[in-house]
Design a protein around this motif. Structure first.
Motif, mmCIF file in Angstrom:
data_model
loop_
_atom_site.group_PDB
_atom_site.id
_atom_site.type_symbol
_atom_site.label_atom_id
_atom_site.label_comp_id
_atom_site.label_asym_id
_atom_site.label_seq_id
_atom_site.Cartn_x
_atom_site.Cartn_y
_atom_site.Cartn_z
ATOM 1 N N VAL A 1 0.821 62.195 45.630
ATOM 2 C CA VAL A 1 1.854 61.194 45.896
ATOM 3 C C VAL A 1 3.179 61.921 46.048
ATOM 4 O O VAL A 1 3.540 62.742 45.193
ATOM 5 N N THR A 2 3.918 61.660 47.120
ATOM 6 C CA THR A 2 5.230 62.272 47.262
ATOM 7 C C THR A 2 6.250 61.493 46.431
ATOM 8 O O THR A 2 6.025 60.331 46.088
ATOM 9 N N LEU A 3 7.375 62.144 46.121
ATOM 10 C CA LEU A 3 8.438 61.445 45.394
ATOM 11 C C LEU A 3 8.914 60.236 46.178
ATOM 12 O O LEU A 3 9.182 59.169 45.606
ATOM 13 N N GLU B 1 7.224 58.375 48.258
ATOM 14 C CA GLU B 1 6.224 57.306 48.142
ATOM 15 C C GLU B 1 6.279 56.660 46.763
ATOM 16 O O GLU B 1 6.190 55.433 46.641
ATOM 17 N N ALA B 2 6.443 57.485 45.712
ATOM 18 C CA ALA B 2 6.471 56.949 44.347
ATOM 19 C C ALA B 2 7.698 56.076 44.119
ATOM 20 O O ALA B 2 7.602 55.003 43.504
ATOM 21 N N TYR C 1 7.079 52.174 43.207
ATOM 22 C CA TYR C 1 7.271 51.771 41.816
ATOM 23 C C TYR C 1 8.687 51.300 41.492
ATOM 24 O O TYR C 1 8.904 50.695 40.449
ATOM 25 N N VAL D 1 8.713 55.649 37.411
ATOM 26 C CA VAL D 1 7.658 56.411 38.077
ATOM 27 C C VAL D 1 6.697 57.047 37.078
ATOM 28 O O VAL D 1 5.479 56.835 37.148
ATOM 29 N N ASP D 2 7.228 57.840 36.153
ATOM 30 C CA ASP D 2 6.368 58.578 35.214
ATOM 31 C C ASP D 2 5.309 57.706 34.530
ATOM 32 O O ASP D 2 4.150 58.122 34.401
ATOM 33 N N ARG E 1 3.605 55.425 35.559
ATOM 34 C CA ARG E 1 2.545 54.980 36.467
ATOM 35 C C ARG E 1 1.646 56.126 36.928
ATOM 36 O O ARG E 1 0.721 55.902 37.736
ATOM 37 N N LEU E 2 1.902 57.329 36.435
ATOM 38 C CA LEU E 2 1.206 58.506 36.959
ATOM 39 C C LEU E 2 0.050 58.937 36.057
ATOM 40 O O LEU E 2 0.107 58.801 34.845
ATOM 41 N N THR F 1 -2.614 62.920 38.786
ATOM 42 C CA THR F 1 -1.678 62.738 39.898
ATOM 43 C C THR F 1 -0.931 64.031 40.155
ATOM 44 O O THR F 1 -0.440 64.675 39.230
ATOM 45 N N LEU G 1 2.384 64.895 41.868
ATOM 46 C CA LEU G 1 3.614 64.310 42.382
ATOM 47 C C LEU G 1 4.365 65.418 43.116
ATOM 48 O O LEU G 1 4.815 66.389 42.484
#
Length: 349
Positions: free
Chosen positions: A168-170, A172-173, A177, A226-227, A229-230, A236, A238
């Motif tokens: 997942v790119t930053l 996208e995250a 989220y 974000v964090d 959800r990973l 993940t 990231l």
């Protein structure tokens, strides 16, 4: 009635409770060494005392002092990472190296933090940073196979360590989220727009203070939105951090707004920080100076820049490097809930 003091870590009954985790640590250490040696890595040992402990604004070191034969004094620091010395070895001609390095970070203590801990760092000269993604997946599986764990579980979260990590790119995250278009706040040269990110963060329900920088706002969104959800279900990766948040990583050729940096998460735990290494000494100096200016602004102190490191950087080949919190990996693989359960001799409170 006062609460009784916990028994010391060396009390036989407490050590007995911790020993299964320590046995797992021994086994994972041995398996990791074998994994690297099978791929022709050299295990290195670099000095713990350094001229500079690192030049990241929010990294805090333990300071020491060297006293010469004539009484002359100069400051030295316990390393926060073996990175600078490892890159000097790459400049010297080493191509694949790893170290299970004792490192020290001040102002850090809790279930996942300890002032002295073990960092597993490895470097591959000439390799793309995507190779490190494969390495991280292999090490997760290796740790699980070594302890016989079918899943990693921590604080109500569960991960299949054998599953291929999601990427997942930053950007996208942040979009998924927090509803934030992160790269809209970064220009083509990597410069950041604090006002735009602050407005987007407020709209997402994130508190923003008047004196917050772009980096402060970025970090708060990352931590709050974000964090958490990973690393659920599977690990993940990231990746593609904005260049402003990747002081030691090279820009991505296809998009200089982002850098070749990724972090590995499992069960919401950050396990590794990995880079396509920056080898431009002038750009590295600029980034270090910016980081130290921010450190001086926030904490009223700064660390020296290792000029020897910058000189070595000019001769260092293109490379990729990873830093993995070895104690945290052991925790997940062994089922521990606190970092001190997997340390042979924790630092006294």
């Amino acid at each position: 009635m006062s609460t009784p003091e916990p028994s010391p870590w060396w009390a036989p009954e407490r050590h007995r409770d911790r020993r299964p985790f320590l046995t797992a640590r021994r086994a994972i250490t041995r398996a990791a060494r074998n994994w690297f040696e099978a791929q022709d890595f050299a295990e290195v040992e670099t000095a713990a005392l350094q001229v500079s402990p690192g030049n990241e604004a929010h990294l805090h070191a333990f300071e020491s002092e060297a006293i010469g034969p004539g009484g002359e004094r100069r400051p030295l620091y316990l390393r926060t990472s073996p990175e600078f010395a490892a890159k000097k070895l790459l400049a010297a001609g080493e191509e694949r190296i790893f170290e299970l390095a004792r490192v020290w970070r001040n102002r850090e203590r809790g279930p996942l933090h300890h002032p002295e801990f073990t960092m597993l760092e490895w470097y591959r000269a000439g390799a793309p940073y995507e190779q490190l993604m494969a390495d991280c997946a292999d090490l997760l599986r290796l740790a699980a196979e070594t302890t016989g764990a079918r899943r990693f579980e921590f604080r109500g979260r569960s991960v299949d360590p054998y599953a291929e990590p999601e990427r997942v790119t930053l950007a996208e995250a942040f979009a998924a989220y927090a509803g934030i278009d992160l790269l809209a706040t970064v220009d083509a040269a990597g410069a950041t727009d604090r006002k735009a990110l602050a407005a987007a963060a407020k709209a997402a329900g994130v508190r923003v203070a008047e004196d917050d920088t772009w980096s402060d706002v970025f970090s708060r969104v990352l931590v709050e939105k974000v964090d958490p959800r990973l690393g659920e279900g599977r690990a993940t990766i990231l990746c593609e951090y904005p260049t402003a948040e990747a002081a030691l990583a090279r820009p991505k050729p296809a998009d200089p707004r982002v850098a070749e940096r990724f972090e590995l998460y499992a069960c919401g735990v950050e396990l590794a920080n990995c880079f396509g290494e920056l080898t431009d000494p002038a750009e590295q100096r600029r980034r270090f100076e910016a980081e130290m200016a921010e450190k001086a602004r926030v904490y009223g102190e700064r660390y020296p820049i290792d000029e020897d490191f910058l000189a070595a950087l000019a001769q260092m080949p293109q490379a990729s490097g990873a830093a993995l919190g070895f104690d945290r990996l052991v925790m997940l693989a062994a089922g521990a809930q606190h970092i001190e359960q997997v340390l042979w001799a924790p630092v006294a409170e």
